[in-house]
Design an enzyme around this catalytic site. Structure first.
Site, PDB file in Angstrom:
ATOM      1  N   ILE A  46      19.570  -6.901  86.560  1.00  0.00           N
ATOM      2  CA  ILE A  46      19.586  -7.393  87.941  1.00  0.00           C
ATOM      3  C   ILE A  46      18.925  -8.765  87.937  1.00  0.00           C
ATOM      4  O   ILE A  46      17.710  -8.877  87.718  1.00  0.00           O
ATOM      5  CB  ILE A  46      18.825  -6.424  88.882  1.00  0.00           C
ATOM      6  N   GLU A  47      19.734  -9.784  88.135  1.00  0.00           N
ATOM      7  CA  GLU A  47      19.209 -11.155  88.045  1.00  0.00           C
ATOM      8  C   GLU A  47      18.755 -11.661  89.413  1.00  0.00           C
ATOM      9  O   GLU A  47      19.014 -11.050  90.448  1.00  0.00           O
ATOM     10  CB  GLU A  47      20.282 -12.069  87.444  1.00  0.00           C
ATOM     11  N   CYS A  56      15.938  -6.459  82.982  1.00  0.00           N
ATOM     12  CA  CYS A  56      16.968  -6.012  82.043  1.00  0.00           C
ATOM     13  C   CYS A  56      17.420  -4.586  82.364  1.00  0.00           C
ATOM     14  O   CYS A  56      16.693  -3.813  83.008  1.00  0.00           O
ATOM     15  CB  CYS A  56      16.427  -6.017  80.620  1.00  0.00           C
ATOM     16  N   GLU A  58      17.645  -2.047  80.343  1.00  0.00           N
ATOM     17  CA  GLU A  58      16.807  -1.022  79.711  1.00  0.00           C
ATOM     18  C   GLU A  58      15.573  -0.724  80.560  1.00  0.00           C
ATOM     19  O   GLU A  58      15.194   0.428  80.761  1.00  0.00           O
ATOM     20  CB  GLU A  58      16.332  -1.498  78.322  1.00  0.00           C
ATOM     21  N   CYS A  93      15.915  -6.719  74.210  1.00  0.00           N
ATOM     22  CA  CYS A  93      15.003  -7.859  74.081  1.00  0.00           C
ATOM     23  C   CYS A  93      13.582  -7.354  73.770  1.00  0.00           C
ATOM     24  O   CYS A  93      13.267  -6.163  73.892  1.00  0.00           O
ATOM     25  CB  CYS A  93      15.007  -8.694  75.359  1.00  0.00           C
ATOM     26  N   CYS A  96      11.698  -5.471  76.596  1.00  0.00           N
ATOM     27  CA  CYS A  96      12.140  -4.072  76.765  1.00  0.00           C
ATOM     28  C   CYS A  96      11.628  -3.202  75.626  1.00  0.00           C
ATOM     29  O   CYS A  96      11.265  -2.036  75.848  1.00  0.00           O
ATOM     30  CB  CYS A  96      13.661  -4.006  76.875  1.00  0.00           C
TER      31      CYS A  96
HETATM   32  N1  THU Z   1      19.382  -8.530  79.317  1.00  0.00           N
HETATM   33  C1  THU Z   1      19.289  -7.158  79.391  1.00  0.00           C
HETATM   34  O1  THU Z   1      19.673  -6.555  80.395  1.00  0.00           O
HETATM   35  N2  THU Z   1      18.768  -6.499  78.330  1.00  0.00           N
HETATM   36  C2  THU Z   1      18.284  -7.102  77.198  1.00  0.00           C
HETATM   37  O2  THU Z   1      17.709  -6.447  76.358  1.00  0.00           O
HETATM   38  C3  THU Z   1      18.486  -8.536  77.010  1.00  0.00           C
HETATM   39  C4  THU Z   1      18.963  -9.299  78.173  1.00  0.00           C
HETATM   40  C5  THU Z   1      19.936  -9.261  80.478  1.00  0.00           C
HETATM   41  C6  THU Z   1      18.927 -10.126  81.170  1.00  0.00           C
HETATM   42  C7  THU Z   1      19.814 -11.193  81.780  1.00  0.00           C
HETATM   43  O3  THU Z   1      20.255 -10.729  83.043  1.00  0.00           O
HETATM   44  C8  THU Z   1      20.998 -11.282  80.858  1.00  0.00           C
HETATM   45  O4  THU Z   1      20.965 -10.106  80.044  1.00  0.00           O
HETATM   46  C9  THU Z   1      20.986 -12.497  79.949  1.00  0.00           C
HETATM   47  O5  THU Z   1      19.798 -12.632  79.285  1.00  0.00           O
END
Ligand code: THU
Length: 136
Positions: A46-47, A56, A58, A93, A96
């Site tokens: 969710i940005e 993220c 996760e 990442c 997470c």
């Molecule tokens: N993102 C995740 O949802 N999980 C991760 O482990 C790495 C990145 C998302 C964050 C952001 O909305 C998009 O991927 C690009 O970084």
């Protein structure tokens, strides 16, 4: 975790990419977290236009479960890629991994979906060696 459960986790993680709100990166991620009680919690990224509040997939899944009182987890499946494209290999990442480290053991399974039929499988200690320990 049996084969049917793995298939279900893979399917749910890939499906959750559809729920992602990712207008800034265009990168959609879905996660499906298997709890030790057999329940599955899902999450998506969710940005936010202010960027840093972005969460993220996760962590969404972990926070949903923990806020429902569940803290014991067996496995997570993660599926990510550019919106509208097939799922590609998208490992979790560092933030997470750190959040997961609070709740999971070394044998926690991490499935990274490449497609619903193809995935790589790791144990948590393989992807998160040298975990920070406040009391060490
Ligand atoms: N993102 C995740 O949802 N999980 C991760 O482990 C790495 C990145 C998302 C964050 C952001 O909305 C998009 O991927 C690009 O970084």
């Amino acid at each position: 975790m049996d084969k049917d459960m793995k298939e279900l986790l893979l399917k749910k993680a890939v499906e959750m990419r559809e729920r992602a709100y990712a207008p800034y990166s265009g990168f959609t991620v879905g996660a499906a977290l298997l709890c030790k009680n057999g329940e599955i919690y899902t999450g998506c990224n969710i940005e936010n236009q202010s960027f840093t509040p972005t969460v993220c997939a996760e962590r969404t899944a972990v926070f949903k479960a923990v806020s429902d009182g569940i803290r014991e987890f067996e496995a997570i499946c993660i599926a990510g890629g550019k919106a509208g494209t097939p799922t590609r290999f998208s490992p979790p990442c560092g933030v997470c991994r750190q959040v997961l480290s609070e709740f999971v053991h070394n044998d926690f399974k991490v499935l990274i979906a490449i497609s619903p039929d193809e995935f790589k499988e790791y144990t948590f200690d393989q992807i998160m060696p040298l975990v920070f320990d406040l009391n060490a």
